[in-house]
Design a protein around this motif. Structure first.
Motif, short mmCIF file in Angstrom:
data_model
loop_
_atom_site.label_atom_id
_atom_site.label_comp_id
_atom_site.label_asym_id
_atom_site.label_seq_id
_atom_site.Cartn_x
_atom_site.Cartn_y
_atom_site.Cartn_z
N HIS A 15 45.98 39.75 36.02
CA HIS A 15 46.18 40.27 34.66
C HIS A 15 45.08 39.78 33.72
O HIS A 15 44.53 40.56 32.94
N GLY A 52 41.85 41.60 34.28
CA GLY A 52 41.89 42.94 33.69
C GLY A 52 41.77 42.92 32.19
O GLY A 52 41.06 43.72 31.58
N ALA A 53 42.49 41.98 31.56
CA ALA A 53 42.43 41.86 30.10
C ALA A 53 41.03 41.49 29.64
O ALA A 53 40.53 42.01 28.63
N ASN A 55 46.02 46.11 29.02
CA ASN A 55 45.93 45.95 30.47
C ASN A 55 47.28 46.21 31.14
O ASN A 55 47.34 46.85 32.20
#
Length: 201
Positions: free
Chosen positions: A131, A134-135, A154
């Motif tokens: 995560h 992705g962020a 995200n």
């Protein structure tokens, strides 16, 4: 009768994981046993237990191994001279391809006893790393938004992507219109729109 081969400690662990990955890819994880894997790699039934105390610990190690491979592959994308936006889409499409090529492994990693009723701590760490990665990719595209906003975008992006691959793997989404809509086209369209939405100003 199979000949039992000597293994260095690290080689046996790797061989067991490789055999387990192939079994799960072809058959799912439900029928996997440590004894069966020992036979496949040519060692005594007790040898794997020096590395994996029980079946659950082996399945957890296998899932972690796959998460690690996915994250390592994703980390290489920034070195290819791609734009930040292209990196976001490329990572999404790589996950889609992995999920469609390995539906049984995807189930082990996200929808098995390792994640219910609580996510195993080791898997949660990898989910959080994924995560954050992705962020961070979204934040590089939109440096003026907050870290929380990047995280929420995200989550929205990966909700769309995971929903897509889950519906394809379950046969809910399939080719239709006499081949006019192929799975590849559907995936590219949905991922493209999801990425555009995540990166909208």
């Amino acid at each position: 009768m199979s000949v039992k081969k000597p293994y260095h400690k690290e080689n046996l662990r790797r061989d067991l994981l490789d055999a387990g990955r192939k079994y799960v890819r072809d058959n799912g994880h439900q029928g996997l046993s440590i004894r069966m894997l020992a036979q496949q790699v040519g060692v005594s039934p007790g040898a794997p237990y020096h590395h994996f105390p029980d079946r659950r610990s082996f399945l957890l190690a296998l899932a972690v191994d796959q998460f690690d491979a996915l994250l390592q592959e994703a980390s290489q994308d920034t070195e290819d001279g791609l734009s930040s936006t292209d990196v976001v889409k490329l990572r999404a499409m790589k996950f889609v391809r992995f999920a469609l090529d390995n539906p049984h492994m995807l189930e082990l990693m996200y929808e098995s006893d390792l994640t219910r009723p609580d996510v195993a701590p080791q898997l949660q760490q990898y989910q959080e790393k994924s995560h954050q990665s992705g962020a961070d990719s979204i934040l590089r595209c939109l440096p003026d938004i907050s870290e929380k906003e990047a995280g929420m975008r995200n989550i929205g992006l990966w909700t769309s992507i995971y929903g897509l691959v889950s519906m394809i793997n379950k046969g809910i989404i399939r080719p239709f219109g006499d081949g006019e809509y192929s799975i590849d086209e559907i995936c590219d369209w949905v991922v493209d729109r999801a990425v555009r939405s995540a990166l909208a100003p």
